[in-house]
Design a protein around this motif. Structure first.
Motif, PDB file in Angstrom:
ATOM      1  N   HIS A 183      -5.970   4.051   4.684  1.00  0.00           N
ATOM      2  CA  HIS A 183      -5.507   2.784   4.110  1.00  0.00           C
ATOM      3  C   HIS A 183      -5.346   1.709   5.183  1.00  0.00           C
ATOM      4  O   HIS A 183      -4.556   0.790   5.022  1.00  0.00           O
ATOM      5  CB  HIS A 183      -4.162   3.003   3.403  1.00  0.00           C
ATOM      6  N   HIS A 187     -10.014   2.835   1.969  1.00  0.00           N
ATOM      7  CA  HIS A 187      -9.349   2.172   0.840  1.00  0.00           C
ATOM      8  C   HIS A 187      -8.968   0.762   1.263  1.00  0.00           C
ATOM      9  O   HIS A 187      -8.175   0.572   2.191  1.00  0.00           O
ATOM     10  CB  HIS A 187      -8.103   2.973   0.462  1.00  0.00           C
ATOM     11  N   ALA A 207       0.832  -1.207   0.000  1.00  0.00           N
ATOM     12  CA  ALA A 207       0.000   0.000   0.000  1.00  0.00           C
ATOM     13  C   ALA A 207       0.865   1.255   0.000  1.00  0.00           C
ATOM     14  O   ALA A 207       0.541   2.255  -0.654  1.00  0.00           O
ATOM     15  CB  ALA A 207      -0.922  -0.005   1.215  1.00  0.00           C
ATOM     16  N   HIS A 252      -7.075  -2.709   0.838  1.00  0.00           N
ATOM     17  CA  HIS A 252      -5.864  -3.234   0.202  1.00  0.00           C
ATOM     18  C   HIS A 252      -5.689  -4.737   0.426  1.00  0.00           C
ATOM     19  O   HIS A 252      -4.667  -5.298   0.016  1.00  0.00           O
ATOM     20  CB  HIS A 252      -4.619  -2.527   0.747  1.00  0.00           C
TER      21      HIS A 252
END
Length: 388
Positions: free
Chosen positions: A99, A122, A24, A124
């Motif tokens: 993230h 987000h 990431a 990942h």
């Protein structure tokens, strides 16, 4: 609100754990290097006291780094207090881009309370699989079990407190946002600077000579030594390859506290002289040139950047079926079940050694995994949301 070079750029708060060379982190740095920083600037809210590998570059690009306490059950309330204080002090961030996967819900809930209008979660990873069989060599550690349970428990909080959903791929989207989330999720490709990874035979020959790999078939892997990368299984596969093809080497690129454990394990298995631990490297684009086959038996992944990079270098790849097959951009990936034995993996891998390695650069561009267009698209998303 106009955003031209005469005005201050909008500042996006990127939330991660530490800016080391993980998937990431590499992805967000690729975007950061390629956005117009006169219009959009990144700041970073991190959760480790130690310095990260990308910290100096972030500062050189104009970004600011802020450190929060670790997120843990022991300091949950002090963490919330610190986050609240940060948001009250730093009112310049109208967009927060988190993230932290399942943990994003914690910080996004506070951002929502403080009225931050654009809250992006987000995804990942895809933590669908957990092996707790005590008799299995692939069983999860207690630490990983705890991480798995916490991340899965917090997913509902993410959905409740984010108002924009991003993901690296379909599987990661389904894990964090739910099976019916697809219409609401924006896929942000784990794009790379494809030019930097294009296969070059001269570079490959020179690097193989430098690393003492002449006359050997070379299996490579790039990934930090964390449970989901499945290094024990990876070593088992290489051990089986060695039995049939002694003139093989395994190169492991990555860092983390687990590295010494696997060095010791390779000694115990009697394969240490043919396993090269290179640690964390800045020159992965060059190292990939020296590999013949890329081995990636991860238990849980979203859409790993390193497999985009490996494909961009023209490599053949054997990877776990737990990774989304949408990742196969070049046709060079063979997916295999982790229920298959190391012997079966080894046999498949050996069959992949002999191929004509060619440039796959155009396939990466055509697949929309080159960073230039992707960075422009993300930049436009940020600017549009601020204008709204």
């Amino acid at each position: 609100m106009k955003n031209n070079s005469a005005e201050q750029p909008i500042r996006i708060l990127q939330v991660l754990t530490i800016m080391n060379r993980g998937g990431a982190e590499a992805m967000i740095m690729n975007y950061y290097r390629n956005i117009d920083r006169n219009k959009v600037q990144f700041d970073f809210l991190l959760h480790r006291q130690e310095k990260g590998a990308y910290d100096d570059e972030i500062k050189s690009l104009g970004g600011k780094i802020y450190i929060m306490p670790n997120i843990s059950p022991k300091n949950y309330f002090s963490y919330i207090s610190a986050v609240r204080a940060f948001f009250k002090t730093h009112t310049e961030h109208r967009i927060i881009h988190s993230h932290l996967n399942g943990l994003s819900g914690i910080i996004l809930s506070q951002a929502k309370k403080e009225g931050i209008p654009v809250r992006i979660a987000h995804s990942h990873t895809s933590l669908f699989h957990l092996n707790i069989n005590p008799f299995s060599k692939k069983k999860a550690s207690l630490g990983y079990v705890f991480k798995f349970l916490v991340q899965n428990l917090l997913r509902k909080s993410v959905r409740k407190n984010a108002n924009y959903y991003f993901s690296c791929g379909d599987k990661a989207a389904r894990w964090l946002f739910g099976l019916d989330s697809k219409p609401n999720v924006k896929i942000i490709n784990n794009a790379i600077a494809a030019d930097e990874f294009e296969y070059d035979q001269e570079t490959s020959s020179n690097l193989r000579k430098e690393l003492g790999l002449q006359g050997y078939k070379v299996i490579g892997h790039v990934g930090n030594f964390v449970p989901e990368k499945n290094h024990a299984f990876l070593l088992d596969v290489f051990n089986e390859v060695q039995k049939k093809l002694p003139k093989t080497k395994l190169i492991l690129v990555g860092g983390g506290p687990g590295q010494q454990y696997y060095k010791d394990l390779s000694e115990q298995m009697g394969i240490a002289e043919n396993v090269i631990f290179l640690g964390v490297r800045k020159d992965v684009n060059h190292l990939l040139q020296a590999f013949d086959v890329f081995l990636f038996p991860s238990t849980n992944e979203g859409l790993p950047v390193t497999l985009i990079e490996a494909q961009a270098s023209g490599l053949k790849i054997i990877a776990s079926e737990n990774i989304s097959n949408e990742l196969d951009i070049t046709g060079n990936i063979t997916f295999k079940s982790l229920e298959s034995t190391p012997v079966e993996w080894a046999n498949q891998l050996i069959e992949m050694f002999n191929y004509n390695r060619v440039s796959t650069h155009q396939k990466i561009v055509d697949g929309n995994y080159d960073i230039k267009n992707n960075a422009a698209e993300l930049q436009n998303f940020y600017l549009t949301k601020v204008k709204n």
